[in-house]
Scaffold this motif. Sequence first.
Motif, short mmCIF file in Angstrom:
data_model
loop_
_atom_site.label_atom_id
_atom_site.label_comp_id
_atom_site.label_asym_id
_atom_site.label_seq_id
_atom_site.Cartn_x
_atom_site.Cartn_y
_atom_site.Cartn_z
N GLU A 83 33.80 36.17 88.44
CA GLU A 83 34.58 35.94 87.22
C GLU A 83 33.83 36.67 86.10
N HIS A 97 34.25 30.16 82.71
CA HIS A 97 34.93 30.63 83.91
C HIS A 97 35.96 31.68 83.53
N GLY A 98 36.84 32.02 84.49
CA GLY A 98 37.92 32.97 84.23
C GLY A 98 38.69 33.19 85.50
N HIS A 155 30.99 31.08 89.57
CA HIS A 155 31.81 31.96 90.39
C HIS A 155 31.44 33.39 89.97
#
Length: 354
Positions: A81, A165-166, A78
């Motif tokens: 992120e 991720h985040g 993503h």
Amino acid sequence: MMRLRDSIFGALFLVSFCCMPVSAQSKFTVGTASAAPGEKSAGALEVPAGVDASTSIPIVVVNGAKPGKVLALVSGAHGTEYVSIIAIEKLIAALDPAQVTGTVILVPLINIQSFEQKVPHVNPVDNKSMNRFYPGKADGTQTERASYLITKEIVDRCDYLIDYHGGDLDESLRPYAYWGPTGREAQDRTSKEMVLAFGLDHIIIWRERPTDPAATRYLDNTASIRGKPSIVVEAGHAGTVESDDVALLVNGTLSTMRALRMLPGEPHTIENPVWIEKLVDVLAEGPGIWYPLVKRGAYVSAGMKLGTITDYVGKVIAEPRAPVSGIVLHVNAVPSLKKGDNIADLGVPAAHAP
Ligand SMILES: [Zn+2]
């Protein structure tokens, strides 16, 4: 940020070009990145054009001076992120092959189009999440072709994997990790040691995952099913790059490498994390404007109002409430809501540590 990335990569090319030549057999090669023992090399995994455009995923190989296991650090499925991506950039610069036992494959940014166009959640080329289509397809769309190559070139060749991720542009997220036990005792012991050494203080126990090797969906699950201990870590929120969040991911990685005996020194293993046994999503029933009442990391009890949703002329149309008591792992960070959007994700703490 692109300039920073290019300059790091440029510097690494110089490092790898000026090192002593070593026999070809001992080189570790992923895509066009090829490093002999004691070297660091940058290159790319070239995803050929198919039903849609080609893409080129940046790769760094840190081949340690001493032989050992292979650890894959993969980020940017993503592309907005940002903390997870910047953390890998920092690790590319920080890892010294002279200190490393074994080999580290670093992938800072899988989803380049998401990063460059600032599109959250999906690859704008085919509108697919780049962490839902593993193990991928050689003749699929760009996301599937990239996933296929990552499975073949990275997952199949590593011994351990960490997926980063985040909180995305619209997610106000508190840091946490996922640990997905497989039922294979030795593997689960190692992955648990990895997640505790990483040190994030909230850990989700992720038990219900796809078990079909041909439809593993998630990157870490693809590695787990193939017998490689793996974890997911998340930090950062809503487009920000706060140094505390970056430090969590950088220091957590170094600590996990110490636990795996890939770096000298002792890990900073966390003793009593909050184990979370269940996730409950709160979804928007329709479009509207979101006014939150809770922040990321808050503890809420069942029935508490999480915020208000109005229509576009200010009329209250919904007041979503917490369906369970738990921790707000993330809450929608922006006023925009459409039907089906994730308003908040609540984590229910486990009664006992696993
Ligand atoms: Zn993500």
